[in-house]
Design a protein around this motif. Structure first.
Motif, PDB file in Angstrom:
ATOM      1  N   ILE A  71       0.674  -1.056   0.323  1.00  0.00           N
ATOM      2  CA  ILE A  71       0.218   0.204   0.112  1.00  0.00           C
ATOM      3  C   ILE A  71       0.647   1.416  -0.008  1.00  0.00           C
ATOM      4  O   ILE A  71       1.879   1.493   0.357  1.00  0.00           O
ATOM      5  CB  ILE A  71      -0.822   0.438   1.285  1.00  0.00           C
ATOM      6  CG1 ILE A  71      -1.645  -1.430   1.689  1.00  0.00           C
ATOM      7  CG2 ILE A  71      -2.004   1.314   1.431  1.00  0.00           C
ATOM      8  CD1 ILE A  71      -2.298  -1.197   2.805  1.00  0.00           C
ATOM      9  N   ASN A 118       0.208   5.246  -0.198  1.00  0.00           N
ATOM     10  CA  ASN A 118       0.151   7.153   0.380  1.00  0.00           C
ATOM     11  C   ASN A 118      -0.371   8.149  -1.014  1.00  0.00           C
ATOM     12  O   ASN A 118       0.864   8.318  -1.336  1.00  0.00           O
ATOM     13  CB  ASN A 118      -0.961   7.028   1.580  1.00  0.00           C
ATOM     14  CG  ASN A 118      -1.415   6.296   2.321  1.00  0.00           C
ATOM     15  OD1 ASN A 118      -1.747   5.904   2.202  1.00  0.00           O
ATOM     16  ND2 ASN A 118      -0.894   5.981   3.736  1.00  0.00           N
ATOM     17  N   TYR A 176     -10.103   6.743  -7.178  1.00  0.00           N
ATOM     18  CA  TYR A 176      -9.302   6.592  -7.154  1.00  0.00           C
ATOM     19  C   TYR A 176      -9.343   5.108  -7.123  1.00  0.00           C
ATOM     20  O   TYR A 176      -8.052   4.309  -7.613  1.00  0.00           O
ATOM     21  CB  TYR A 176      -8.496   6.733  -5.938  1.00  0.00           C
ATOM     22  CG  TYR A 176      -8.070   8.908  -5.858  1.00  0.00           C
ATOM     23  CD1 TYR A 176      -6.846   8.819  -6.536  1.00  0.00           C
ATOM     24  CD2 TYR A 176      -9.154   8.944  -5.285  1.00  0.00           C
ATOM     25  CE1 TYR A 176      -6.283   9.995  -6.383  1.00  0.00           C
ATOM     26  CE2 TYR A 176      -8.722  10.772  -5.672  1.00  0.00           C
ATOM     27  CZ  TYR A 176      -7.302  10.883  -6.234  1.00  0.00           C
ATOM     28  OH  TYR A 176      -6.897  12.640  -5.891  1.00  0.00           O
ATOM     29  N   VAL A 185     -10.283   2.792  -4.556  1.00  0.00           N
ATOM     30  CA  VAL A 185      -9.939   2.644  -3.562  1.00  0.00           C
ATOM     31  C   VAL A 185     -11.991   2.033  -2.556  1.00  0.00           C
ATOM     32  O   VAL A 185     -13.019   2.968  -2.930  1.00  0.00           O
ATOM     33  CB  VAL A 185     -10.113   3.343  -2.305  1.00  0.00           C
ATOM     34  CG1 VAL A 185      -9.526   2.820  -1.485  1.00  0.00           C
ATOM     35  CG2 VAL A 185      -8.634   3.975  -3.529  1.00  0.00           C
ATOM     36  N   GLN A 198      -3.501   3.484  -2.063  1.00  0.00           N
ATOM     37  CA  GLN A 198      -3.468   3.301  -3.382  1.00  0.00           C
ATOM     38  C   GLN A 198      -2.622   1.359  -3.378  1.00  0.00           C
ATOM     39  O   GLN A 198      -1.379   1.159  -2.545  1.00  0.00           O
ATOM     40  CB  GLN A 198      -2.240   3.788  -4.106  1.00  0.00           C
ATOM     41  CG  GLN A 198      -3.109   4.755  -4.766  1.00  0.00           C
ATOM     42  CD  GLN A 198      -4.100   4.648  -5.735  1.00  0.00           C
ATOM     43  OE1 GLN A 198      -4.184   4.237  -6.686  1.00  0.00           O
ATOM     44  NE2 GLN A 198      -5.201   5.151  -5.008  1.00  0.00           N
ATOM     45  N   GLN A 202      -1.298  -1.893  -4.157  1.00  0.00           N
ATOM     46  CA  GLN A 202      -0.667  -2.584  -5.571  1.00  0.00           C
ATOM     47  C   GLN A 202      -0.151  -3.951  -4.928  1.00  0.00           C
ATOM     48  O   GLN A 202       0.160  -5.208  -4.610  1.00  0.00           O
ATOM     49  CB  GLN A 202       1.447  -2.651  -5.323  1.00  0.00           C
ATOM     50  CG  GLN A 202       1.263  -1.048  -5.653  1.00  0.00           C
ATOM     51  CD  GLN A 202       0.405   0.496  -6.671  1.00  0.00           C
ATOM     52  OE1 GLN A 202       0.937  -0.613  -7.665  1.00  0.00           O
ATOM     53  NE2 GLN A 202      -0.658   1.129  -5.873  1.00  0.00           N
ATOM     54  N   TYR A 218      -9.305  -5.118  -5.318  1.00  0.00           N
ATOM     55  CA  TYR A 218      -8.217  -3.329  -5.523  1.00  0.00           C
ATOM     56  C   TYR A 218      -8.218  -3.507  -7.138  1.00  0.00           C
ATOM     57  O   TYR A 218      -8.023  -2.700  -7.569  1.00  0.00           O
ATOM     58  CB  TYR A 218      -7.129  -3.633  -4.681  1.00  0.00           C
ATOM     59  CG  TYR A 218      -7.460  -3.390  -3.362  1.00  0.00           C
ATOM     60  CD1 TYR A 218      -8.510  -3.197  -2.960  1.00  0.00           C
ATOM     61  CD2 TYR A 218      -7.052  -4.426  -2.334  1.00  0.00           C
ATOM     62  CE1 TYR A 218      -8.557  -3.297  -1.090  1.00  0.00           C
ATOM     63  CE2 TYR A 218      -7.487  -4.584  -0.895  1.00  0.00           C
ATOM     64  CZ  TYR A 218      -8.547  -3.482  -0.581  1.00  0.00           C
ATOM     65  OH  TYR A 218      -8.294  -3.946   0.866  1.00  0.00           O
ATOM     66  N   SER A 250     -12.184  -2.347  -9.382  1.00  0.00           N
ATOM     67  CA  SER A 250     -12.728  -2.092  -8.216  1.00  0.00           C
ATOM     68  C   SER A 250     -14.140  -1.027  -8.970  1.00  0.00           C
ATOM     69  O   SER A 250     -14.060  -1.061 -10.232  1.00  0.00           O
ATOM     70  CB  SER A 250     -11.398  -0.953  -7.860  1.00  0.00           C
ATOM     71  OG  SER A 250     -10.975   0.437  -8.768  1.00  0.00           O
TER      72      SER A 250
END
Length: 613
Positions: free
Chosen positions: A417, A419, A437, A439, A466, A468, A491, A494
């Motif tokens: 993760i 930010n 985004y 999320v 975010q 990954q 994720y 999404s």
């Protein structure tokens, strides 16, 4: 025509000449018996043989094609390659035929839109659109244009530019689009065809269609380099041997293969000489340095680098790339640098898990291949009672008693993760920010210590996580990655994202948008046409019956399952579909009772090509 395998056989002549030996399935005996009496069948076989020679053995003089059925010679046909003519035709006639059919594929018995789309790295829908097909039924000898791409003309585009970018002759683009000159207009859609006859033949992308890079016969042993999607059974069938013979010849103690691994193929001839010795030496050096990979739809350098445990820069260097634009069918060298090209080893850092309904320490420990005691220690737990929404640290590197064929999160590289900051503007709300985004809404709230009742102010800075998610290994190019819904899939696919869905059984494709849902991906068909394709796949009416699917999103192919029945709310209003349907991934749950739906999970196993429990 179902070809099992093919090989070169040196002819007993003073000059260096070869025969192409084509092995047909036993059930093709009827076709073989007709070869001597039906000129059209001979023509089809010659066309296929020429394609093989141009694609796999350029520069080698092949004089005849021998057709083998059940280990016996069924027939022999003259096959004059290079500038020579075929069966007494004049050179002008032969040249004209090649020119006129260079962008056309001639349908052979057993061909389907699905097999053609996989063979040439395109989609069923694109083949259907380009050829104005009203149904998926194909007729033997039917001519099809196989599209490499459908290109919308932009400012600065010219036929010469498109020919260069797509590695396709200008004359092929003209013919595919019925252009009388080179004038094109902005916004015009052009068919970029795959050249399926001649020196620029597209290489099939199915692993089962790729023979050894060295000409073979059946007298001695040769070697083969393992590619993505291979297994011992696939390789044994490809080269007409058995799994046990492969194990014995290579002293294998397990059936697990690594991309780039070299296998001895019992029964191959390593003494064939090619007219171009320098080509053989180059190929040998290349095999020592790494394996190769053929680009398919949705690939990019980042995805390929993750898949083979290398880096984008290493791929650029190994392939002398001046840009990151890839072409379907392009062959890339995968650098190994003396290391394995399998998935990267687990990182030393830990991942996290957000507690959902039904979780307990035992189920979480089993999912991540760790132990209850390790979870207690890593999270300083004084009780085994968990709260929904509680975030647990998952320790890596612990032992596991899970079955070896189980796909478990944490068994490979963990989700990481990072930010990023979002400054609130007029009109913003947390739902819109989460969609913008990619999320999940509740994750964004928790990450900022907020609730659904929290208010925003202009200029406020929101931290947006975010996620990954590393690319997970797949069984073959046809199957999808297995991603856990709660820690990975939501994720990647999404809310708000558009995906191409491929029905695993029929190969038909349509597009959807993930519009809502927390326990799984509630989605809607993008257009009325997409909704109609869904209806047709389910036999003419929508149904609650789950089917195995592949979800293609951001260049990745994910194993999933879905039904087609419209229900509940909807976001898209002009798609002739009243409601949404449900897409499930590993460990997705029903909204009604929070339970994992076993019928969905079984279809996910089909799309993954393996047991996931």
């Amino acid at each position: 025509m179902n070809i099992q395998r093919y090989e070169l056989q040196k002819l007993d002549k003073p000059q260096v000449e070869f025969a192409l030996v084509v092995h047909l399935d036993d059930h093709q005996v009827e076709f073989a018996n007709e070869l001597g009496t039906k000129p059209q069948s001979e023509k089809n076989l010659r066309t296929i043989a020429l394609n093989i020679v141009y694609a796999k053995y350029p520069g080698i003089k092949v004089k005849v094609v021998k057709v083998m059925v059940g280990g016996m010679l069924a027939t022999s046909l003259p096959l004059l390659t290079n500038t020579q003519n075929v069966s007494g035709q004049t050179s002008t006639d032969s040249s004209q035929t090649t020119q006129n059919t260079s962008i056309y594929y001639q349908v052979a018995p057993g061909d389907t839109l699905w097999t053609l789309s996989r063979m040439y790295g395109t989609t069923v829908d694109n083949i259907r659109i380009v050829n104005n097909l009203k149904s998926d039924h194909l007729l033997p000898n039917q001519r099809l244009i196989i599209p490499k791409a459908l290109h919308t003309v932009r400012s600065g585009d010219y036929l010469s530019v498109l020919a260069r970018d797509y590695n396709t002759p200008i004359v092929a683009i003209r013919e595919a689009n019925s252009l009388s000159n080179d004038n094109i207009r902005i916004g015009q859609t052009l068919v970029i065809p795959i050249v399926v006859n001649g020196a620029q033949l597209a290489h099939p992308t199915q692993p089962s269609m790729q023979p050894s890079h060295t000409p073979q016969s059946s007298t001695q042993s040769s070697t083969y380099t393992v590619i993505a999607g291979d297994s011992l059974s696939v390789i044994a069938q490809r080269f007409g041997t058995s799994v046990s013979a492969l194990r014995s010849a290579n002293q294998l103690t397990s059936d697990v293969l690594q991309v780039g691994q070299r296998l001895v193929i019992p029964g191959g001839n390593t003494n064939l000489t090619s007219p171009s010795q320098s080509t053989v030496k180059t190929t040998s050096a290349t095999v020592q340095q790494g394996s190769t990979y053929t680009v398919v739809a949705g690939d990019n350098l980042s995805v390929i680098a993750q898949r083979f445990g290398t880096t984008v820069n290493a791929l650029r260097t190994a392939n002398q790339l001046t840009s990151d634009v890839l072409r379907i069918g392009q062959t890339l060298m995968i650098p190994t640098n003396g290391t394995s090209t399998s998935a990267p080893a687990p990182a030393a850092t830990a991942t996290t898990h957000t507690v959902v309904s039904g979780d307990n320490l035992s189920s979480i420990a089993n999912r991540y291949r760790t132990t209850v005691n390790a979870l207690r220690t890593a999270n300083n737990l004084r009780t085994d009672v968990l709260q929904i929404g509680q975030i647990l640290t998952i320790p890596n590197g612990t032992s596991s008693t899970a079955p070896s064929n189980t796909v478990q999160n944490g068994s490979t590289s963990p989700v990481t993760i990072r930010n990023i900051n979002h400054t609130v503007r007029s009109g913003d709300n947390m739902w819109n920010i989460s969609t913008q985004y990619g999320v999940p809404y509740n994750d964004l709230l928790r990450h900022n210590n907020m609730t659904a009742q929290s208010t925003l102010r202009i200029g406020q800075v929101i931290q947006v996580p975010q996620f990954q998610v590393p690319v997970r290994p797949v069984v073959s190019a046809r199957h999808g990655e297995v991603l856990d819904w709660w820690t990975e899939a939501r994720y990647v696919f999404s809310t708000g994202k558009v995906a191409t869905i491929t029905d695993f059984q029929t190969g038909r494709q349509f597009q959807v948008r993930h519009t809502m849902g927390g326990n799984h991906a509630d989605s809607e068909p993008l257009t009325s046409r997409d909704a109609q394709i869904m209806r047709e796949i389910w036999g003419g009416s929508y149904s609650w019956t789950p089917r195995a699917i592949i979800v293609e999103v951001d260049g990745r192919r994910l194993a999933a399952a879905m039904h087609s029945m419209p229900h509940g709310d909807q976001i898209i209003r002009n798609n002739n579909y009243n409601g949404h349907f449900c897409i499930h991934f590993l460990n997705s749950q029903r909204h009604s009772d929070g339970q994992v739906q076993s019928t969905m999970q079984r279809q996910i196993e089909i799309a993954a090509g393996r047991s996931i429990r």
